[in-house]
Design an enzyme around this catalytic site. Structure first.
Site, mmCIF file in Angstrom:
data_model
loop_
_atom_site.group_PDB
_atom_site.id
_atom_site.type_symbol
_atom_site.label_atom_id
_atom_site.label_comp_id
_atom_site.label_asym_id
_atom_site.label_seq_id
_atom_site.Cartn_x
_atom_site.Cartn_y
_atom_site.Cartn_z
ATOM 1 N N GLY A 42 16.216 -34.058 28.253
ATOM 2 C CA GLY A 42 14.863 -33.534 28.425
ATOM 3 C C GLY A 42 14.855 -32.061 28.786
ATOM 4 O O GLY A 42 15.887 -31.461 29.085
ATOM 5 N N ALA A 120 9.863 -48.650 25.781
ATOM 6 C CA ALA A 120 9.946 -48.015 24.467
ATOM 7 C C ALA A 120 11.163 -48.539 23.722
ATOM 8 O O ALA A 120 12.293 -48.186 24.027
ATOM 9 C CB ALA A 120 10.040 -46.499 24.625
ATOM 10 N N TYR A 151 23.069 -47.476 20.619
ATOM 11 C CA TYR A 151 21.620 -47.288 20.712
ATOM 12 C C TYR A 151 20.888 -48.561 20.295
ATOM 13 O O TYR A 151 19.997 -49.044 21.001
ATOM 14 C CB TYR A 151 21.204 -46.118 19.826
ATOM 15 C CG TYR A 151 19.749 -45.742 19.934
ATOM 16 C CD1 TYR A 151 19.191 -45.334 21.139
ATOM 17 C CD2 TYR A 151 18.918 -45.752 18.809
ATOM 18 C CE1 TYR A 151 17.855 -44.969 21.238
ATOM 19 C CE2 TYR A 151 17.583 -45.379 18.900
ATOM 20 C CZ TYR A 151 17.055 -44.995 20.104
ATOM 21 O OH TYR A 151 15.733 -44.634 20.193
ATOM 22 N N THR A 181 9.047 -40.490 14.691
ATOM 23 C CA THR A 181 7.917 -39.712 15.183
ATOM 24 C C THR A 181 8.300 -38.234 15.215
ATOM 25 O O THR A 181 9.439 -37.893 15.501
ATOM 26 C CB THR A 181 7.518 -40.186 16.586
ATOM 27 O OG1 THR A 181 7.252 -41.599 16.539
ATOM 28 C CG2 THR A 181 6.283 -39.476 17.087
ATOM 29 N N ARG A 192 17.848 -35.069 13.886
ATOM 30 C CA ARG A 192 16.936 -35.847 13.063
ATOM 31 C C ARG A 192 16.445 -35.033 11.875
ATOM 32 O O ARG A 192 16.446 -33.810 11.896
ATOM 33 C CB ARG A 192 15.784 -36.368 13.911
ATOM 34 C CG ARG A 192 16.211 -37.533 14.792
ATOM 35 C CD ARG A 192 15.104 -38.056 15.659
ATOM 36 N NE ARG A 192 14.965 -37.285 16.887
ATOM 37 C CZ ARG A 192 14.296 -37.713 17.944
ATOM 38 N NH1 ARG A 192 13.708 -38.883 17.920
ATOM 39 N NH2 ARG A 192 14.219 -36.973 19.033
#
Length: 330
Positions: A42, A120, A151, A181, A192
């Site tokens: 983050g 999530a 994952y 997303t 990604r």
């Protein structure tokens, strides 16, 4: 007349891409938001604008360790987890721990506080699917010992643990299965497809496609994703719900569209397909349509233009940062 107290919500992974947008949404809905993140992936800049607000607080903490929150707690959103291939291939053990130990800790916290918890999950629980579109009833095709297994299996365990707490303890639980997303605050170098392609195009580089580019993805703009999560949290449905955009396209088509929208003249180069890379990804969103009255509202072109504009607004030094271990098919 006594003023009604604000609802209190804990959002883990608060400094991440989706977590930070969820903080914004619940602040806008007049909640008292408690953000938590260990900052392993983050970025505090995503939530710096919230620090001055009286109804926002932040704690730097790893939820794989015991989690304590003082006072009442009405809701928990568990979004703490590496979510890009570069991250979970780099820190596989931490990925497994946050999906298992972290989920256990937060379910225990929800039980002690009498709070409702939404976890999530991800479309990766479907693995390399044998059916399309993927509905919530599909059990998946996952390699538990492959490189992506850390994952995939962390999220599958997370779902199982969440349902066990619901069935055994009567805990109020919700499970969202998030499909690809995108939008502002993504990292250019997170591995990604969309941010990688945008970063390469803006730097004037060739776009790197793995395999022959015929594998498909479906991309949901972040505001649509947040709306679906918000509605699911406040719904009465306890089983997993897909939230994603069923507008499917090939990775090669994505690359070509990025080149067109950025106005660059990059070429496309092809590399070997990584192990266990999903060949197809498209959500069945009938449950979200029926239960939540939710459908995506932002077109792919509009979402991409907003995302490109965000990356163009970053300092030149940020645009130059890149990671050569591209794994851009997530």
């Amino acid at each position: 007349m006594k003023t009604q107290e604000k609802k209190r919500i804990l959002i883990t992974g608060a400094a991440g891409f989706l977590g930070s947008h969820l903080c914004d949404r619940f602040i806008a809905e007049s909640y008292h938001v408690i953000g938590m993140d260990n900052l392993i992936t983050g970025d505090l800049r995503h939530i710096a604008h919230l620090f001055k607000l009286p109804n926002f607080e932040f704690y730097q903490h790893d939820v794989s360790k015991f989690v304590h929150i003082q006072g009442r707690l009405d809701y928990i959103l568990h979004f703490a987890s590496p979510a890009s291939p570069i991250d979970y291939l780099r820190i596989p053990i931490q990925t497994l721990k946050v999906g298992s130990l972290g989920t256990h800790n937060l379910l225990g916290l929800a039980k002690s506080k009498g709070a409702r918890i939404l976890v999530a999950s991800t479309s990766e629980v479907y693995g390399d699917p044998l059916i399309s579109p993927q509905s919530e009833e599909y059990w998946g095709n996952v390699n538990p010992v492959g490189p992506r297994g850390v994952y995939d299996e962390a999220k599958r365990f997370q779902e199982a643990m969440t349902m066990a707490y619901h069935n055994i303890h009567g805990l109020e639980t919700r499970i969202v299965r998030i499909f690809n997303t995108y939008g502002p605050r993504m990292r250019l170098n997170d591995g990604r497809a969309l941010p990688t392609f945008i970063g390469q195009a803006l730097r004037g580089e060739d776009l790197t496609v793995f395999g022959d580019g015929t594998q498909t993805r479906s991309f949901c703009y972040v505001s649509d994703q947040v709306e679906g999560i918000y509605r699911l949290l406040l719904s009465d449905y306890v089983l997993p719900v897909n939230i994603g955009n069923p507008d499917e396209m090939t990775v090669e088509e994505v690359a070509k569209e990025i080149i067109e929208l950025t106005g660059r003249h990059s070429a496309i180069v092809y590399r070997d397909l990584p192990i266990d890379d999903p060949k197809q990804r498209r959500p069945d969103i009938q449950k979200a349509n029926k239960l939540l009255q939710w459908t995506p509202q932002v077109s792919r072109k509009e979402g991409l233009l907003r995302t490109i504009a965000y990356f163009e607004s970053l300092p030149a030094s940020a645009l130059k940062q890149k990671d050569f271990t591209y794994y851009n098919q997530e």
